[in-house]
Design a protein around this motif. Structure first.
Motif, short mmCIF file in Angstrom:
data_model
loop_
_atom_site.label_atom_id
_atom_site.label_comp_id
_atom_site.label_asym_id
_atom_site.label_seq_id
_atom_site.Cartn_x
_atom_site.Cartn_y
_atom_site.Cartn_z
N LEU A 272 0.84 -1.19 0.00
CA LEU A 272 0.00 0.00 0.00
C LEU A 272 0.88 1.25 0.00
CD1 LEU A 272 -2.77 -1.02 2.56
CD2 LEU A 272 -2.78 -1.24 0.07
N ASP A 273 0.73 2.07 -1.02
CA ASP A 273 1.49 3.31 -1.12
C ASP A 273 1.10 4.28 -0.01
OD1 ASP A 273 2.75 2.39 -3.39
OD2 ASP A 273 1.33 3.33 -4.76
N ASP A 274 2.05 5.16 0.36
CA ASP A 274 1.80 6.22 1.35
C ASP A 274 1.27 5.65 2.66
OD1 ASP A 274 2.51 8.23 -0.54
OD2 ASP A 274 0.50 8.07 -1.42
N CYS A 275 1.73 4.46 3.02
CA CYS A 275 1.24 3.79 4.22
C CYS A 275 2.41 3.28 5.04
CB CYS A 275 0.34 2.62 3.81
SG CYS A 275 -0.48 1.79 5.21
N GLY A 276 2.31 3.46 6.35
CA GLY A 276 3.30 2.93 7.26
C GLY A 276 2.89 1.58 7.81
N HIS A 277 3.06 1.40 9.11
CA HIS A 277 2.91 0.09 9.75
C HIS A 277 1.45 -0.27 10.06
CE1 HIS A 277 4.09 -3.39 12.04
NE2 HIS A 277 3.62 -2.91 13.18
N TYR A 278 0.51 0.66 9.87
CA TYR A 278 -0.86 0.45 10.35
C TYR A 278 -1.88 0.60 9.23
CZ TYR A 278 1.76 1.37 14.63
OH TYR A 278 2.69 1.33 15.63
N PRO A 279 -1.90 -0.31 8.25
CA PRO A 279 -2.79 -0.16 7.09
C PRO A 279 -4.26 -0.01 7.43
CG PRO A 279 -1.11 -1.78 6.60
CD PRO A 279 -0.97 -1.45 8.06
N ALA A 280 -4.77 -0.73 8.41
CA ALA A 280 -6.20 -0.67 8.71
C ALA A 280 -6.61 0.68 9.27
CB ALA A 280 -6.58 -1.77 9.70
N GLU A 281 -5.65 1.44 9.79
CA GLU A 281 -5.95 2.78 10.31
C GLU A 281 -5.46 3.88 9.37
OE1 GLU A 281 -5.79 2.95 14.97
OE2 GLU A 281 -4.21 1.59 14.30
N GLU A 282 -4.36 3.65 8.68
CA GLU A 282 -3.81 4.68 7.79
C GLU A 282 -4.49 4.71 6.43
OE1 GLU A 282 0.55 5.16 7.81
OE2 GLU A 282 0.58 3.44 9.17
N GLN A 283 -4.83 3.53 5.91
CA GLN A 283 -5.44 3.42 4.59
C GLN A 283 -6.66 2.48 4.67
OE1 GLN A 283 -4.54 4.96 1.80
NE2 GLN A 283 -2.58 5.85 2.37
N PRO A 284 -7.65 2.80 5.49
CA PRO A 284 -8.75 1.84 5.73
C PRO A 284 -9.55 1.49 4.48
CG PRO A 284 -9.26 3.98 6.71
CD PRO A 284 -7.81 4.02 6.32
N ALA A 285 -9.84 2.46 3.61
CA ALA A 285 -10.65 2.17 2.42
C ALA A 285 -9.89 1.24 1.48
CB ALA A 285 -11.03 3.46 1.71
N ARG A 286 -8.63 1.56 1.21
CA ARG A 286 -7.83 0.73 0.31
C ARG A 286 -7.59 -0.65 0.92
NH1 ARG A 286 -7.17 -1.63 -3.56
NH2 ARG A 286 -5.23 -1.87 -4.70
N PHE A 287 -7.29 -0.69 2.21
CA PHE A 287 -7.04 -1.97 2.87
C PHE A 287 -8.30 -2.84 2.82
CE2 PHE A 287 -7.32 -4.59 6.72
CZ PHE A 287 -6.22 -5.41 6.52
N THR A 288 -9.45 -2.26 3.08
CA THR A 288 -10.70 -3.02 3.04
C THR A 288 -10.94 -3.58 1.65
OG1 THR A 288 -11.67 -1.64 4.78
CG2 THR A 288 -13.19 -2.91 3.42
N GLN A 289 -10.70 -2.77 0.62
CA GLN A 289 -10.89 -3.23 -0.75
C GLN A 289 -10.00 -4.43 -1.05
OE1 GLN A 289 -9.24 -0.77 -3.90
NE2 GLN A 289 -11.06 -1.08 -5.15
N VAL A 290 -8.74 -4.33 -0.66
CA VAL A 290 -7.78 -5.41 -0.91
C VAL A 290 -8.21 -6.68 -0.17
CG1 VAL A 290 -5.41 -6.17 -0.45
CG2 VAL A 290 -5.84 -3.91 -1.45
N LEU A 291 -8.58 -6.53 1.10
CA LEU A 291 -8.96 -7.68 1.91
C LEU A 291 -10.24 -8.32 1.39
CD1 LEU A 291 -8.48 -9.51 4.34
CD2 LEU A 291 -9.65 -7.82 5.77
N GLU A 292 -11.22 -7.51 1.03
CA GLU A 292 -12.49 -8.04 0.51
C GLU A 292 -12.27 -8.82 -0.78
OE1 GLU A 292 -15.32 -8.42 1.76
OE2 GLU A 292 -16.21 -6.62 2.60
N ARG A 293 -11.47 -8.29 -1.69
CA ARG A 293 -11.20 -8.98 -2.95
C ARG A 293 -10.53 -10.33 -2.68
NH1 ARG A 293 -11.34 -6.09 -7.77
NH2 ARG A 293 -9.66 -7.37 -8.64
N PHE A 294 -9.61 -10.36 -1.75
CA PHE A 294 -8.94 -11.61 -1.42
C PHE A 294 -9.91 -12.61 -0.80
CE2 PHE A 294 -6.91 -14.03 2.05
CZ PHE A 294 -6.11 -14.87 1.29
N LEU A 295 -10.72 -12.18 0.14
CA LEU A 295 -11.65 -13.09 0.81
C LEU A 295 -12.68 -13.64 -0.17
CD1 LEU A 295 -12.22 -11.16 4.16
CD2 LEU A 295 -10.79 -13.19 3.79
#
Length: 307
Positions: A272-295
Motif C-alpha cells: 500500500l502506497d503512502d502507508c506505514g505500519h498500520y494499514p487498517a488505520e492509515e489506509q482503511p478504504a484501500r485496505f478493506t478493498q484489498v482484503l475483501e477482494r482476497f476473501l
C-alpha cells in the motif's frame, strides 16, 4: 477501557457491533462482533486492542460476521501470568470462535497478531480458511536479522530485544507509557499524525488502566522462547490456505510477502502506497478493498501486487 458508546467510532458502528465477553477454558476474552455472512476473525498487534480495526469493520460486516478480539493479555481480556506463546494464543481463539458458533473462519492478523494467525493456519487447518497477514515479521519463520544491522533496520526492530527483558522494561516504562507507546505510533506510521491522538489514548489507557497490562504487553515477546521453536516446526509443513500478505510501502514493504512465501506457494502480495505500519488505520478504504477482494477469491489489483 470504556464501553463502545464512549469511544470515537465510525457513524452507525454501535448499530452493527456489540461488545461481549466469552469464557473459554477458564479464560475470559473480550471481542466486538457484528455483521452477517462467513466468519472473519481480526487479530490485532502490539500494543493495540480490537479498536485498531474500527475503521474497516463496518464495511467488512456487510459481507462477513466480524469478530475483532482482544487476545489474552490485551484490552479487556484476561491477563494471566503465562502462556503467551503463539500456539496457546491460537488455541484460545479457536475456542472463542467455537463458542461464538463459528466452526470455520477466515483470519486477518496485524503485527504480532500475525504470529497467532500463522499458528492458527498451521495448527488448525480444518478450522481456518483464508488468512491475511499485515505488516508481518514472524520469528521462527522469517530469518533473523543481524544483531548489528543498518540503523534503519534497528529503528524498526529494536523493541524485540527490549520487550524480552525481564522486569527492567516495566520499570523503565511504567509512568512513561504515553511517551513509550506514543513514540511507537508516531515513528512507525506514515507521519507522526497518521494515528490520531484519540486512538493512541485508547491504546495507552488500556495499558495504564490495568496493573497487569504492561507486563502482559511484554509477555508476547518473552514467550518467543517458545514461539520460535514452534514456528520452526510449523515451517516444515507448507500451509494449504490461500494467503494475503500486506505491507506498508513506508514501513516494511515486501517483508510480509517475502515471509509468507517461506510458508506457502499461494501468496497474494500487496504493498500500500503512502502507508506505514498500520494499514487498517492509515489506509482503511484501500485496505478493506484489498482484503475483501482476497476473501472473495478475486485477483489483487496488479498495480499494488508485490513483485
Amino acid at each position: 477501557m470504556t464501553a463502545l458508546g464512549a469511544l470515537r467510532l465510525p457513524d452507525g458502528f454501535t448499530d452493527v457491533f456489540t461488545s461481549r465477553f466469552v469464557d473459554v477454558d477458564g479464560l475470559r476474552l473480550h471481542a466486538v462482533t457484528g455483521g452477517a455472512g462467513p466468519a472473519l476473525l481480526l487479530v490485532g498487534g502490539w500494543p493495540q486492542t480490537w479498536y485498531a480495526w474500527r475503521e474497516v469493520m463496518p464495511a467488512l460486516a456487510r459481507h462477513h460476521t466480524v469478530v475483532a478480539v482482544d487476545s489474552r493479555g490485551a484490552g479487556l481480556s484476561d491477563k494471566p501470568d503465562d502462556r503467551y506463546d503463539a500456539g496457546t494464543l491460537a488455541d484460545d481463539l479457536v475456542a472463542l470462535m467455537a463458542a461464538l458458533g463459528h466452526d470455520r473462519f477466515d483470519v486477518a492478523g496485524h503485527d504480532i497478531g500475525t504470529w497467532t494467525t500463522y499458528a492458527l493456519a498451521a495448527d488448525h487447518p480444518d478450522r481456518v480458511g483464508r488468512i491475511a497477514v499485515v505488516e508481518a515479521m514472524i520469528p521462527g519463520l522469517t530469518p533473523s536479522p543481524p544483531l548489528l544491522g543498518p540503523v534503519a533496520l534497528n529503528q524498526k526492530l529494536w523493541q524485540f530485544g527490549f520487550n524480552r527483558l525481564t522486569d527492567l522494561n516495566e520499570e523503565l516504562v511504567r509512568g512513561r507509557e504515553r511517551l513509550f507507546f506514543g513514540w511507537q505510533f508516531a515513528t512507525k506510521a506514515a507521519t507522526p499524525a497518521s494515528i490520531p491522538e484519540y486512538a493512541v489514548d485508547v491504546y495507552v489507557d488500556a495499558i495504564t488502566a490495568d496493573p497487569r497490562a504492561l507486563r502482559a504487553s511484554f509477555a508476547y515477546y518473552r514467550a518467543l522462547e517458545e514461539t520460535i521453536p514452534q514456528n520452526e516446526r510449523r515451517s516444515r509443513t507448507r500451509l494449504t490456505q490461500p494467503v494475503l500478505a500486506v505491507g506498508g510501502a513506508l514501513w516494511s514493504g515486501t517483508y510480509a510477502v517475502d515471509t509468507m512465501r517461506l510458508a506457502t506457494d499461494d501468496v497474494t502480495g500487496v504493498i500500500l502506497d503512502d502507508c506505514g505500519h498500520y494499514p487498517a488505520e492509515e489506509q482503511p478504504a484501500r485496505f478493506t478493498q484489498v482484503l475483501e477482494r482476497f476473501l472473495a477469491g478475486e485477483p489483487a489489483d496488479a498495480a499494488t501486487t508485490a513483485p
